[in-house]
Design an enzyme around this catalytic site. Sequence first.
Site, PDB file in Angstrom:
ATOM      1  N   ASP B 204     -85.344  40.949  56.341  1.00 28.13           N
ATOM      2  CA  ASP B 204     -84.034  41.156  55.962  1.00 28.13           C
ATOM      3  C   ASP B 204     -83.506  39.761  55.387  1.00 28.13           C
ATOM      4  O   ASP B 204     -82.905  39.272  56.477  1.00 28.13           O
ATOM      5  CB  ASP B 204     -83.301  42.042  56.669  1.00 28.13           C
ATOM      6  CG  ASP B 204     -81.894  42.062  56.671  1.00 28.13           C
ATOM      7  OD1 ASP B 204     -81.369  41.672  55.156  1.00 28.13           O
ATOM      8  OD2 ASP B 204     -80.834  42.856  57.114  1.00 28.13           O
ATOM      9  N   GLN B 207     -78.873  37.598  53.885  1.00 29.00           N
ATOM     10  CA  GLN B 207     -77.701  36.360  54.219  1.00 29.00           C
ATOM     11  C   GLN B 207     -78.425  35.266  54.110  1.00 29.00           C
ATOM     12  O   GLN B 207     -77.971  34.201  54.236  1.00 29.00           O
ATOM     13  CB  GLN B 207     -77.180  36.602  55.765  1.00 29.00           C
ATOM     14  CG  GLN B 207     -76.539  37.573  56.024  1.00 29.00           C
ATOM     15  CD  GLN B 207     -75.236  37.803  55.301  1.00 29.00           C
ATOM     16  OE1 GLN B 207     -74.890  36.702  54.539  1.00 29.00           O
ATOM     17  NE2 GLN B 207     -74.445  38.858  55.077  1.00 29.00           N
ATOM     18  N   LYS B 230     -74.305  39.931  47.009  1.00 32.30           N
ATOM     19  CA  LYS B 230     -74.144  38.814  48.204  1.00 32.30           C
ATOM     20  C   LYS B 230     -74.740  37.246  47.345  1.00 32.30           C
ATOM     21  O   LYS B 230     -74.516  36.604  48.101  1.00 32.30           O
ATOM     22  CB  LYS B 230     -75.025  39.017  49.370  1.00 32.30           C
ATOM     23  CG  LYS B 230     -74.462  40.410  50.305  1.00 32.30           C
ATOM     24  CD  LYS B 230     -74.998  40.330  51.332  1.00 32.30           C
ATOM     25  CE  LYS B 230     -74.882  41.719  52.138  1.00 32.30           C
ATOM     26  NZ  LYS B 230     -73.499  41.813  52.783  1.00 32.30           N
ATOM     27  N   CYS B 367     -71.198  45.639  61.283  1.00 32.85           N
ATOM     28  CA  CYS B 367     -72.342  46.373  60.965  1.00 32.85           C
ATOM     29  C   CYS B 367     -73.717  45.982  62.188  1.00 32.85           C
ATOM     30  O   CYS B 367     -74.633  46.099  61.662  1.00 32.85           O
ATOM     31  CB  CYS B 367     -72.843  46.457  59.686  1.00 32.85           C
ATOM     32  SG  CYS B 367     -71.826  47.263  58.579  1.00 32.85           S
TER      33      CYS B 367
HETATM   34  C1  PLP Z   1     -78.181  40.751  57.450  1.00 33.31           C
HETATM   35  C2  PLP Z   1     -77.914  41.875  56.664  1.00 33.31           C
HETATM   36  N1  PLP Z   1     -78.688  42.969  56.197  1.00 33.31           N
HETATM   37  C3  PLP Z   1     -78.247  43.792  55.483  1.00 33.31           C
HETATM   38  C4  PLP Z   1     -77.047  44.104  54.837  1.00 33.31           C
HETATM   39  C5  PLP Z   1     -76.728  45.313  54.237  1.00 33.31           C
HETATM   40  O1  PLP Z   1     -76.601  44.877  52.796  1.00 33.31           O
HETATM   41  P1  PLP Z   1     -76.174  45.945  51.897  1.00 33.31           P
HETATM   42  O2  PLP Z   1     -74.817  46.566  52.382  1.00 33.31           O
HETATM   43  O3  PLP Z   1     -75.804  45.225  50.456  1.00 33.31           O
HETATM   44  O4  PLP Z   1     -77.322  46.965  51.813  1.00 33.31           O
HETATM   45  C6  PLP Z   1     -76.100  43.007  55.293  1.00 33.31           C
HETATM   46  C7  PLP Z   1     -74.817  43.185  54.695  1.00 33.31           C
HETATM   47  O5  PLP Z   1     -73.733  43.063  55.292  1.00 33.31           O
HETATM   48  C8  PLP Z   1     -76.389  42.140  56.184  1.00 33.31           C
HETATM   49  O6  PLP Z   1     -75.558  41.120  56.429  1.00 33.31           O
END
Ligand code: PLP
Lengths: 145, 411
Positions: B204, B207, B230, B367
């Site tokens: 993932d 970031q 992002k 989150c």
């Molecule tokens: C580490 C990480 N993974 C996944 C996401 C999810 O991104 P999105 O909301 O654009 O799907 C985020 C968003 O805050 C994140 O910080």
Amino acid sequence: MTEIIDRNYAGEGIYRENIIDHYTHPRNFGKLEKFDVQHREFNPLCGDETTIEIKVENNIIKDIKFHGKGCAISMAAASMLLSELKGKPIENIKNISKEHVFDLLSISISPVRVKCALLCLETVRTAVKIYEGGIVEKVDKKVYM
Amino acid sequence: MEISLTKQFNVEKIRKDFPILARTVNNKPLIYFDNSATTQKPKIVIETLNKFFETHNANIHRGIHKLAEESTLLYEEAHKKVSDFINAEFEEVIFTKNTTESLNLLAYSLFNNLKENDEIIVSQMEHHSNFVPWQQLAKSKNFKLNFVKIDKEGNLDLDHLKQLLNKKTKIVSLVHISNVLGTINPVKEIAKIVHENNSLLIVDAAQSVPHMKIDVKDLDVDFLAFSGHKIYGPTGIGVLYGKKHLLKNMAPFLYGGDMIREVTFEYTNFNQLPWKFEAGTPQIAEAVALGSAIDYLNEIGPERIEEYEKYLTNYLYKKLSEQKDVKIYGSKNRSSLISFNISDLHPHDVASILDSEGIAIRAGHMCAMPLVREVLKEPAVCRVSLSFYNTKEEIDKFILALDKVRRTFKK
Ligand SMILES: Cc1ncc(COP(=O)(O)O)c(C=O)c1O
């Protein structure tokens, strides 16, 4: 697109003297040794949680306390609302409106803080339903695990 | 050193590329410190969106008229830009809605290849998007979901990862940079460990792509997900990278138009990569604008961005750690974000007061509820996340504004 006006409603204006006072010295904060109903609510937005315990006698709220963690707005709202409830018929809780909580706080609550202000009301309302045997514990503690 | 760097990196010039940075909030100049949630958009991205709708708009991969041809060309060019940006092959990049959809696509598609009692590993520092899909699938099909622990410093415990790996482990899915702790996980090293066990590694990178040069070949990850919004692109467009030979053998996630080659009433032959995974009309304008965001980042240079952001983050870290009532979470090995709490004040209150000063920070569980509540043992935290358009002066104003927070609560 809706024209959005940059009102200064979320700012320091909400931290009035009495809010800070209720936050730093919350009334009816703590746990009851004996209670007839206990309920915990959780605000997934910010991680706040509050537990309310009520002791009922002849349908009157004999004692009521809350504990948990929350921001100034949610703590002050709980402190103010509970002070008002003590000694009143438990029935009364069903008729408390959101606006009443906002009135108690007497500050303008921005949309992002509404959940904080109303956490306590949600909790007492559900507690009453549980007390009356209407529903079982609603918050699923396993939602996130 | 400080001066030469600031000179070399002309942040004032860069700020002019972002129209929103000129606005005020509560009559104060906006200080946008919520870049991990989403970044602001440079003019070029906004203009590309407009221009696409004003001059090229048509559906892609169908129709032989001029507009369809132009739109298809622009859309495929955006695919190419993104592949080049992370050093992937053209067939290896799939456009999705966001990181969340990319990870769900993987979970649902790879799910078909798993058997009961197989194991999946994630970590304690995952965002819900790399956690809830696996958790829910694990429940429905009786997989075991294991969590790599993090140590006191907020680093991933690699020894624990090695202990968890076994013959039944099919998938390891980990965050590259934690959106709460800022920890940068050693993905290249992790890839070696995971591959020695013949498991797949999903990263993932939501970031990490905004803050550092990502080379999927060098990292040797099997899959990698990130969000366009992002990395200074529009919302609604995300990316999934996957190694070609793996994607080829995976079942599509969504079925419909554009992802097929031949359809009869009895059977369907799926389209070639990457279109096999892009069912239906995609986010065409958003994809093209994401391409512009990448052009913009390339023009500044990912290495220079990383260097300047490191300098800013060090400055913020130094200033914040000088505050006696501030508790910082996470290790020194960090990317451009810092989560903290100030005395026992609730993050919502801190964020509200800062907002009255025009400063946008994040307050909450980010989150990552299990991490914040069960590992950090806090109901919530405050987070400042920086971008290359932020300045040292903004950090100074933020530190000063903390005094206002203290005054309000008489701390
Ligand atoms: C580490 C990480 N993974 C996944 C996401 C999810 O991104 P999105 O909301 O654009 O799907 C985020 C968003 O805050 C994140 O910080």
